[in-house]
Write an enzyme that holds these catalytic residues in place. Structure first.
Site, PDB file in Angstrom:
ATOM      1  CB  ILE A   1      -0.926   0.081   1.358  1.00 36.49           C
ATOM      2  CG1 ILE A   1      -1.748  -1.149   1.202  1.00 36.49           C
ATOM      3  CG2 ILE A   1      -1.774   1.422   1.209  1.00 36.49           C
ATOM      4  CD1 ILE A   1      -2.375  -1.264   2.669  1.00 36.49           C
ATOM      5  CG  HIS A   2       3.055   4.268  -2.577  1.00 38.54           C
ATOM      6  ND1 HIS A   2       4.140   4.067  -2.058  1.00 38.54           N
ATOM      7  CD2 HIS A   2       2.968   5.418  -3.522  1.00 38.54           C
ATOM      8  CE1 HIS A   2       5.185   5.487  -2.382  1.00 38.54           C
ATOM      9  NE2 HIS A   2       4.357   6.273  -3.053  1.00 38.54           N
ATOM     10  N   PRO A   3       1.332   5.652  -0.120  1.00 37.98           N
ATOM     11  CG  PRO A   3       1.803   7.872   0.615  1.00 37.98           C
ATOM     12  CD  PRO A   3       0.875   6.652   0.059  1.00 37.98           C
TER      13      PRO A   3
END
Lengths: 127, 425
Positions: B399-401
């Site tokens: 999962i970004h950021p």
């Protein structure tokens, strides 16, 4: 003014002395932020509504009393009122209840939370 | 209090993000009162829960009379005898005062006391290297107090030592003073009220002195078994640790007496672990299940200023168990996004995953040093409990950021010798 109630006996006495008046009992705790916010507001109401009796129970100082009234959260407001209509039956019932060891005084209304407006509205409705 | 300290750090970061903040002071009393009120509300909550479930609560201090009977004394001196078919002991532990050090008892405090101080502890010496010592020293430093930690040998004994030294490195960079390889010999009170501590440097053999407002002992905990009269019930303890000996079912040397939590020998001293063991024990006693507590892969987090979350084996434990040739360690330094704009030093933000070398490379342990380590570790603990392999972790999309996604991006092994540091600015 708000009467501090310490135990079951004191509450019994208080309720008896209230007669037909509405009684508002607040169960609170010193560590509870919302309770702290309500103190001055409840105090002000006690001065404004002279025909209503106000009391406070600290749930830590009076653990047994808090337990008897099944207090799960603070603040909890319970309201009491004796039957206004006095009939032969209710007079007899009162005589039996008060003379026995059974505890009278079931709240006619209860709510949890530091909602001053809700409290005031209910007082006006029931008093 | 850790949160209070972290907020102090965030207030310092805020101007970088455009917030115009005047110099902000910290008031110990306001924080202490809030903490104390919260603790009291928790105590209330527990009493309400017991009441709800119709559990009879006796507020008395009890000890065994025989294996089925305990005798308790209430605050007013009234004695009560209680007997039961099953008895569960969960009296936990207490901080240990190093009574062999002159003045330790009279002038020092423990972690029990720090949350109830009405006034700020001021310039503090924390003696110990446990997570209690480091967490306390960490938040005291974060609140702006002059803090020193005295460590006799190594920090966080029992934890992965590479991670432990990164933890203390970060604390040092934040201003916590460390006295390594030192041990206190005495504590005296000066006429001005301050405490004078004398200690010995174990390497040089020299003596040194320092002045502090508060001395906090965090040198170990002892189980609460002394006043239980366990001999009267025939319950055996480990003579060294004084902890109650139990088997995998939490049963003591007496079949109907059980012990859970910190008071029992060989258990991780963690609250959630004790709670789960207790629930499973209750289910077994009621015949609802035969499940036994699994003490492996219990996740935990050390809430030092830079948090350290871990689950499973440390690198040294994995190597000891399986041999170095059979272990693969993937690692990486990373920079949390929140550190970039605020220009914070992220040198110690590091992740390490210890795996079996043989495919599919079962994950033996995960170690995460960085912000919100507890939140990050909790999720991965489930994976490890289910027997996740390195391959499966790599197949998990990040999962970004976030910082957590760095776990799924681990590619460099220690064995390769490649540089695990962050690329880019």
């Amino acid at each position: 003014m708000v009467q501090i109630i310490k135990d079951v006996d004191e509450l019994k006495t208080f309720l008896k002395a209230a007669g037909c008046k509405l009684v508002v009992v607040e169960f609170s705790a010193k560590w509870c932020g919302p309770c702290q916010r309500m103190y001055p507001l409840v105090h002000a109401m006690s001065l404004q509504y002279r025909n209503v009796m106000f009391a406070n129970v600290d749930v830590d100082d009076s653990r047994e009393l808090a337990q008897t009234y099944h207090i799960k959260a603070v603040p909890t407001f319970q309201m009491f009122k004796q039957a206004q209509k006095v009939t032969l039956f209710s007079r007899l019932k009162r005589a039996i209840c008060c003379n026995g060891s059974g505890f009278m005084g079931e709240p006619i209304f209860e709510f949890c939370g530091a909602d001053a407006q809700k409290l005031e509205a209910k007082i006006q409705e029931l008093m | 209090m850790h949160q209070a300290a972290l907020l102090g750090g965030m207030i310092q970061d805020a101007p970088h993000y455009g917030w115009a903040i005047q110099p902000v002071l910290h008031d110990w009393r306001t924080m202490a009162e809030a903490v104390q009120n919260h603790v009291k509300s928790l105590n209330w909550g527990h009493r309400v829960q017991l009441q709800d479930r119709k559990v009879k609560y006796f507020n008395i201090k009890a000890g065994f009379v025989n294996e089925h009977t305990v005798c308790g004394v209430a605050k007013d001196g009234k004695e009560t005898l209680l007997s039961a078919e099953h008895i569960v002991i969960a009296t936990g532990g207490r901080p240990r005062y190093p009574t062999h050090i002159e003045g330790a008892l009279e002038y020092g405090i423990t972690s029990d006391d720090i949350f109830w101080l009405k006034e700020s502890p001021g310039k503090t010496l924390v003696v110990g290297a446990s997570y209690v010592a480091l967490e306390c020293a960490g938040f005291l430093t974060g609140l702006g107090l002059d803090t020193t930690v005295m460590i006799r040998s190594i920090p966080l004994r029992g934890f992965d030592q590479q991670m432990s030294s990164l933890v203390t490195e970060y604390m040092a960079s934040q201003g916590t003073r460390f006295l390594r390889g030192c041990t206190p010999s005495r504590v005296r009170r000066r006429p001005d009220g301050q405490l004078q501590v004398t200690w010995e440097d174990l390497t040089s053999g020299k003596e040194d002195m320092g002045t502090f407002n508060t001395v906090l002992w965090a040198t170990g905990r002892i189980p609460e078994t002394r006043s239980l009269n366990l001999e009267k019930a025939g319950v055996n303890v480990n003579p060294n640790s004084q902890k109650i000996l139990v088997d995998a079912q939490e049963t003591t040397s007496i079949p109907h007496i059980y012990a859970i939590g910190d008071v029992a020998e060989g258990r991780p001293e963690l609250t959630p672990t004790a709670i789960m063991a207790g629930k499973l024990l209750a289910q077994r006693l009621c015949g609802q299940s035969s499940d036994v507590m699994d003490y492996d892969n219990v996740p935990t987090t050390v809430f030092t200023p830079l948090e350290y979350g871990c689950v499973g084996l440390s690198e040294e434990e994995a190597v000891a168990r399986h041999g170095e040739e059979h272990v693969e360690v993937y690692h990486a330094y990373y920079k949390p996004l929140e550190f970039t704009v605020a220009e914070r030093d992220a040198s110690q933000c590091y992740i390490k995953m210890v795996c079996l070398r043989k495919p599919p490379q079962l994950v033996l342990g995960l170690h995460f040093l960085g912000p919100n380590a507890g939140e990050v570790t909790q999720g991965f603990a489930l994976g490890i409990k289910c027997g996740a392999s390195y391959v499966q972790v790599m197949r998990t999309v990040g999962i970004h950021p976030t910082c957590a996604e760095e776990v799924a991006k681990l590619r460099i092994s220690k064995r390769s010798g490649l540089d695990p540091t962050v690329t880019g600015c």
